[in-house]
Design a protein around this motif. Structure first.
Motif, PDB file in Angstrom:
ATOM      1  N   GLN A  62      28.824  29.403  42.528  1.00  0.00           N
ATOM      2  CA  GLN A  62      30.366  29.253  42.573  1.00  0.00           C
ATOM      3  C   GLN A  62      31.097  30.465  42.824  1.00  0.00           C
ATOM      4  O   GLN A  62      32.161  30.319  43.432  1.00  0.00           O
ATOM      5  CB  GLN A  62      30.497  28.875  40.848  1.00  0.00           C
ATOM      6  N   GLN A  63      30.690  31.619  42.366  1.00  0.00           N
ATOM      7  CA  GLN A  63      31.112  32.752  42.988  1.00  0.00           C
ATOM      8  C   GLN A  63      31.241  32.992  44.412  1.00  0.00           C
ATOM      9  O   GLN A  63      32.351  33.168  45.051  1.00  0.00           O
ATOM     10  CB  GLN A  63      30.418  34.108  42.584  1.00  0.00           C
ATOM     11  N   THR A  75      37.187  43.322  48.032  1.00  0.00           N
ATOM     12  CA  THR A  75      37.552  44.159  49.175  1.00  0.00           C
ATOM     13  C   THR A  75      37.103  43.270  50.585  1.00  0.00           C
ATOM     14  O   THR A  75      38.029  43.600  51.400  1.00  0.00           O
ATOM     15  CB  THR A  75      36.766  45.507  48.947  1.00  0.00           C
ATOM     16  N   ILE A  76      35.998  42.723  50.316  1.00  0.00           N
ATOM     17  CA  ILE A  76      35.627  42.150  51.538  1.00  0.00           C
ATOM     18  C   ILE A  76      34.836  40.799  51.458  1.00  0.00           C
ATOM     19  O   ILE A  76      34.799  39.901  52.426  1.00  0.00           O
ATOM     20  CB  ILE A  76      34.489  43.174  52.554  1.00  0.00           C
ATOM     21  N   MET A  77      34.284  40.462  50.300  1.00  0.00           N
ATOM     22  CA  MET A  77      33.695  39.206  49.950  1.00  0.00           C
ATOM     23  C   MET A  77      34.518  37.832  50.387  1.00  0.00           C
ATOM     24  O   MET A  77      33.685  37.060  50.876  1.00  0.00           O
ATOM     25  CB  MET A  77      32.973  39.230  48.590  1.00  0.00           C
ATOM     26  N   HIS A  78      35.537  37.905  50.061  1.00  0.00           N
ATOM     27  CA  HIS A  78      36.287  36.891  50.457  1.00  0.00           C
ATOM     28  C   HIS A  78      36.514  36.536  51.762  1.00  0.00           C
ATOM     29  O   HIS A  78      36.578  35.688  52.256  1.00  0.00           O
ATOM     30  CB  HIS A  78      37.758  37.061  49.658  1.00  0.00           C
ATOM     31  N   GLN A  79      36.099  37.714  52.575  1.00  0.00           N
ATOM     32  CA  GLN A  79      36.479  37.494  54.034  1.00  0.00           C
ATOM     33  C   GLN A  79      35.044  36.862  54.444  1.00  0.00           C
ATOM     34  O   GLN A  79      34.966  36.255  55.471  1.00  0.00           O
ATOM     35  CB  GLN A  79      36.808  38.913  54.649  1.00  0.00           C
ATOM     36  N   LEU A  80      34.115  37.381  54.065  1.00  0.00           N
ATOM     37  CA  LEU A  80      32.654  37.231  54.512  1.00  0.00           C
ATOM     38  C   LEU A  80      32.247  36.112  54.104  1.00  0.00           C
ATOM     39  O   LEU A  80      31.574  35.131  55.081  1.00  0.00           O
ATOM     40  CB  LEU A  80      31.533  38.100  53.873  1.00  0.00           C
ATOM     41  N   ALA A  81      32.596  35.295  53.004  1.00  0.00           N
ATOM     42  CA  ALA A  81      32.171  34.025  52.657  1.00  0.00           C
ATOM     43  C   ALA A  81      32.686  32.763  53.369  1.00  0.00           C
ATOM     44  O   ALA A  81      32.222  31.972  53.315  1.00  0.00           O
ATOM     45  CB  ALA A  81      32.559  34.062  51.112  1.00  0.00           C
TER      46      ALA A  81
END
Length: 102
Positions: A62-63, A75-81
């Motif tokens: 879910q995350q 910082t970056i996870m929303h871009q990597l995912a």
């Protein structure tokens, strides 16, 4: 050196993803190798970033989906995912949930 390692792990994950997804038993492990720079080997962080190893599969999935869909910012996870399919996110969540936490 770090960029070379990151690029190598990314290429490994991409080549694994190019194979028939869901049939490669190592897909989750290959993708999770990209998480090691921040979250530690096999998701077992030794500080700084949250440890992912041993967390509930549903929570991790879910995350990851929330990051990908822009519902959760970082910082970056929303871009990597954004670079992963549902099947790939499921594979990495399954792998990380099965790992031994610190």
């Amino acid at each position: 050196m770090t960029r070379i390692l990151l690029l190598a792990s990314l290429m490994t994950a991409l080549s694994a993803g190019a194979r028939a997804q869901g049939t490669d038993p190592n897909l989750g492990r290959f993708i999770a190798s990209n998480c090691a720079n921040c979250h530690g080997t096999n998701g077992a962080s030794i500080g700084g970033m949250p440890s992912l190893a041993g967390r509930q599969r549903a929570e991790l999935l879910q995350q990851l989906k929330d990051f990908r869909e822009g519902k959760r910012h970082a910082t970056i996870m929303h871009q990597l995912a954004k670079g992963y399919s549902d099947a790939q996110l499921e594979a990495v969540a399954t792998y990380l949930s099965a790992q031994k936490p610190n």
